[in-house]
Scaffold this motif. Sequence first.
Motif, PDB file in Angstrom:
ATOM      1  N   PHE A  51       0.843  -1.186   0.000  1.00 25.48           N
ATOM      2  CA  PHE A  51       0.000   0.000   0.000  1.00 25.48           C
ATOM      3  C   PHE A  51       0.880   1.239   0.000  1.00 25.48           C
ATOM      4  O   PHE A  51       1.999   1.209   0.510  1.00 25.48           O
ATOM      5  N   ASN A  52       0.365   2.354  -0.554  1.00 22.55           N
ATOM      6  CA  ASN A  52       1.129   3.601  -0.476  1.00 22.55           C
ATOM      7  C   ASN A  52       0.857   4.279   0.860  1.00 22.55           C
ATOM      8  O   ASN A  52       0.074   3.771   1.681  1.00 22.55           O
ATOM      9  N   ALA A  53       1.468   5.443   1.103  1.00 22.87           N
ATOM     10  CA  ALA A  53       1.342   6.139   2.387  1.00 22.87           C
ATOM     11  C   ALA A  53      -0.108   6.534   2.678  1.00 22.87           C
ATOM     12  O   ALA A  53      -0.505   6.630   3.835  1.00 22.87           O
ATOM     13  N   GLY A  54      -0.911   6.742   1.642  1.00 19.29           N
ATOM     14  CA  GLY A  54      -2.319   7.111   1.827  1.00 19.29           C
ATOM     15  C   GLY A  54      -3.237   5.911   2.000  1.00 19.29           C
ATOM     16  O   GLY A  54      -4.444   6.065   2.118  1.00 19.29           O
ATOM     17  N   GLY A  55      -2.679   4.690   1.971  1.00 15.76           N
ATOM     18  CA  GLY A  55      -3.480   3.485   2.159  1.00 15.76           C
ATOM     19  C   GLY A  55      -4.029   2.867   0.891  1.00 15.76           C
ATOM     20  O   GLY A  55      -4.742   1.859   0.944  1.00 15.76           O
ATOM     21  N   ALA A  56      -3.713   3.449  -0.277  1.00 14.01           N
ATOM     22  CA  ALA A  56      -4.193   2.882  -1.543  1.00 14.01           C
ATOM     23  C   ALA A  56      -3.376   1.642  -1.908  1.00 14.01           C
ATOM     24  O   ALA A  56      -2.167   1.587  -1.661  1.00 14.01           O
ATOM     25  N   ALA A 123       2.464   0.415  -8.975  1.00 13.35           N
ATOM     26  CA  ALA A 123       1.639   1.585  -9.269  1.00 13.35           C
ATOM     27  C   ALA A 123       0.249   1.424  -8.662  1.00 13.35           C
ATOM     28  O   ALA A 123      -0.233   0.303  -8.487  1.00 13.35           O
ATOM     29  N   VAL A 124      -0.371   2.564  -8.392  1.00 12.23           N
ATOM     30  CA  VAL A 124      -1.745   2.588  -7.912  1.00 12.23           C
ATOM     31  C   VAL A 124      -2.662   2.405  -9.118  1.00 12.23           C
ATOM     32  O   VAL A 124      -2.358   2.876 -10.214  1.00 12.23           O
ATOM     33  N   LEU A 125      -3.801   1.742  -8.924  1.00 14.67           N
ATOM     34  CA  LEU A 125      -4.780   1.630 -10.006  1.00 14.67           C
ATOM     35  C   LEU A 125      -5.366   3.005 -10.301  1.00 14.67           C
ATOM     36  O   LEU A 125      -5.391   3.872  -9.423  1.00 14.67           O
ATOM     37  N   PRO A 126      -5.863   3.209 -11.518  1.00  9.41           N
ATOM     38  CA  PRO A 126      -6.408   4.522 -11.851  1.00  9.41           C
ATOM     39  C   PRO A 126      -7.639   4.836 -11.003  1.00  9.41           C
ATOM     40  O   PRO A 126      -8.408   3.945 -10.658  1.00  9.41           O
TER      41      PRO A 126
END
Length: 168
Positions: A51-56, A123-126
């Motif tokens: 997960f990224n820092a924002g939880g995504a 990468a995060v999904l769109p």
Amino acid sequence: MNTRISKKSVLAVLAVGLAPIALAGPAQAATVVTHDGCTITVDAPLFTNHFNAGGAKLFDYVYHLTCAASPGGVSVEVKQDRDESDLVGRAGDPDAPDELTGSSTQNLSFAAAGQTRNVTVRAVLPAVNDDTDVPLEMYQATKIRVTSGAVQGSWSVQAISASRALTP
């Protein structure tokens, strides 16, 4: 001189002449592409519990690049596009309105002995999907350009992964 031709002979000639046409169906996307002494293999995207820092959720787009031995070594430019497919199971269909969701470029150097590199791009999904389907059918389309010394090669055709249904 015998000018008589049997039906079997005519059919055999026609069959041989038409064989290339019959075999030339629609082009299918390849997950493995070899170009200028290097081979790239692409995997379908995958969630690996990051997960990224924002939880995504972060998704992994993995490719494997192998280059043959070359006296001076080579450098390879890898151009990777991440797309959302609007037709499940037909990733990379040129007639589909697929959405480019991101891209990246890597430059990799290979020693004279040659080697294999396994590369993961996370990468995060769109956030936006124009056809509002969930899950998203994500895939990667990756191509390479090999440089040896001062000689830069052309771009390869794209290696296109299978699509995988992913949920943001």
